[in-house]
Design a protein around this motif. Sequence first.
Motif, mmCIF file in Angstrom:
data_model
loop_
_atom_site.group_PDB
_atom_site.id
_atom_site.type_symbol
_atom_site.label_atom_id
_atom_site.label_comp_id
_atom_site.label_asym_id
_atom_site.label_seq_id
_atom_site.Cartn_x
_atom_site.Cartn_y
_atom_site.Cartn_z
ATOM 1 N N SER A 78 0.506 -0.806 0.217
ATOM 2 C CA SER A 78 0.151 0.100 -0.176
ATOM 3 C C SER A 78 0.499 0.770 0.379
ATOM 4 O O SER A 78 1.024 2.548 -0.663
ATOM 5 N N THR A 84 -5.573 -1.989 0.597
ATOM 6 C CA THR A 84 -4.904 -2.658 -0.691
ATOM 7 C C THR A 84 -5.586 -3.231 -1.865
ATOM 8 O O THR A 84 -5.207 -3.605 -2.874
ATOM 9 N N VAL A 96 -9.071 -3.691 -2.371
ATOM 10 C CA VAL A 96 -9.586 -2.171 -3.405
ATOM 11 C C VAL A 96 -9.013 -1.842 -4.503
ATOM 12 O O VAL A 96 -8.787 -1.579 -5.955
ATOM 13 N N LYS A 97 -7.585 -1.050 -4.085
ATOM 14 C CA LYS A 97 -6.594 -0.634 -4.898
ATOM 15 C C LYS A 97 -6.295 -1.167 -6.219
ATOM 16 O O LYS A 97 -5.461 -1.233 -7.098
ATOM 17 N N ALA A 147 -7.216 -4.148 -8.029
ATOM 18 C CA ALA A 147 -8.376 -5.149 -8.395
ATOM 19 C C ALA A 147 -8.494 -4.329 -9.898
ATOM 20 O O ALA A 147 -8.195 -4.900 -10.889
ATOM 21 N N PRO A 148 -8.062 -2.678 -9.619
ATOM 22 C CA PRO A 148 -8.206 -2.307 -11.455
ATOM 23 C C PRO A 148 -7.050 -2.234 -11.791
ATOM 24 O O PRO A 148 -6.692 -1.966 -13.163
ATOM 25 N N ILE A 177 -13.674 4.379 -12.961
ATOM 26 C CA ILE A 177 -13.150 3.035 -12.539
ATOM 27 C C ILE A 177 -11.979 3.648 -11.903
ATOM 28 O O ILE A 177 -10.731 3.570 -10.662
ATOM 29 N N ILE A 178 -10.536 4.406 -12.724
ATOM 30 C CA ILE A 178 -9.351 4.216 -12.232
ATOM 31 C C ILE A 178 -9.163 5.539 -11.212
ATOM 32 O O ILE A 178 -8.469 5.988 -10.508
ATOM 33 N N CYS A 208 -10.396 4.480 -7.953
ATOM 34 C CA CYS A 208 -9.342 3.685 -7.452
ATOM 35 C C CYS A 208 -8.665 3.885 -6.794
ATOM 36 O O CYS A 208 -7.444 3.874 -6.183
ATOM 37 N N VAL A 241 -9.702 5.701 -3.133
ATOM 38 C CA VAL A 241 -9.072 4.910 -1.967
ATOM 39 C C VAL A 241 -7.751 4.773 -1.804
ATOM 40 O O VAL A 241 -7.473 4.701 -0.797
ATOM 41 N N SER A 242 -7.308 4.286 -3.532
ATOM 42 C CA SER A 242 -5.200 4.299 -3.296
ATOM 43 C C SER A 242 -4.207 4.905 -2.176
ATOM 44 O O SER A 242 -3.921 4.803 -1.533
#
Length: 469
Positions: free
Chosen positions: A17, A161, A163-164, A166-167, A285-286, A289, A292-293
């Motif tokens: 992360s 982590t 969640v970030k 996945a994309p 999407i990016i 994320c 969140v990242s």
Amino acid sequence: MSNKKIGLLSLTALVLSSMIGSGIFSLPQNMAAVAGAEAISIGWLITGIGIIFLGLSFFFISRLRPELDGGIYTYAREGFGDLMGFMSAWGYWLCATIGIVGYLTVAFEGLGVFTDSENTVIFGQGNTVASFIGSSIIVWLVHALIAGGIKEAASVNLVATFVKVAPLVLFILLGFWFFDTDIFNSDVKASALNNNIGDQVKDTMLITLWVFTGVEGASVLSAHAKKRTDVGLATVLGILIALALYVAITILALGILPRETIAEMPNPSMGPLLDAMMGPTGKVIITACLIVSVLASYISWTMYSAEIPYRGAQKGAFPKILDKLNENSTPINSLWFTGFIVQFCLILVFVFEQSYNTLLLISTSMILIPYFLIGAYLFKLAIQTNSAWYIKLTGFMASIYGLWIVYAAGLQYLLLSVVLYVPGILLFLYSHRKFHGKFKLKGFEQTILAMIFILFCYAVYRLPELLAA
């Protein structure tokens, strides 16, 4: 009371992360702007080898000296004395504390994608009133989260982590599907840049290093690990996962759209690249994320920033007031100290945006010396303990990589970082004398101090020229 410890999975997530923040989402454009596929591949090869040796250095030190807590600071102090230990801690802490402010500005700039229009600007580039208020709220919410216990904060980071990542996996899978070898081979040497391959490789080095900053996370929080042996393993696992993601994203991007097109993209450049593969939802999407990242990275880096001054205060490198734990075993005064500095930097972003960007650029270069000292300490420790040849080789190669990135950064950043080291050294001298009752610096430490102050005078003399470069 929270006395829970962090397991291997959460430690690995912390390392991952802290490395995967906002940089990875802009990586395709950043790399395409300075190099072609050939130079990028060589750059990743050099960085991959170097960063693996650096990660293995943490791994072997954690096994040779499992009783050492604090990572960056403690290893440098054990290997090279109080002064070098402090310089490692100060450089790392300043880089981390100022750097994480960037995560907040990027997060609210990302929110602007969903709220802002030509007629209405709410979050702008992360420097509006709304962004300042929102960032300030997050600073103190994260403060409360970490104050409630390191384990609990690490658990939140673990979920974020996943969640970030996945994309990023989605991007790689689509990248393999849409990869066009003709596009990839059309500009392998990036001849339009008018740079030879060697210069292009050098230009990629700092970019590749910055996206690995955070590799030391597990060692910094080693005192909170369930098992000390997990510290080195989490570091190596985090590096391997991040390296695979970084290489795949940058190389596959060059087979989706031409290099020159990617080089001109706005950041985060993964958004328009994903748009090219799956339509206009890619940017949404990016961006989501990305938010969140960077917030997950903010949590992990805040934990590191609070831990380092606390460890230093125990040995007289930082003021004694920072040597305090709350009922949840969180270094509470150090956490407050970090929070106030972040809040101050947010004010700089709001009032003097350009000044903050310059300070961020300089402070980031301060991570170079701490990374060099890690490899150098393992090499010294391996010789002292007559360890196996591969441990000595690891320390030696990590040291060479550390020197290489200092060279790649250039004299400009080295001199500018000296300007920020000197105020810290004055704080160290004050804390050192209060802790010991007198100055107890060795001869070589006094020599280093003299050299630093000479460089400081030279850097101040050339400061306008250095800042303009």
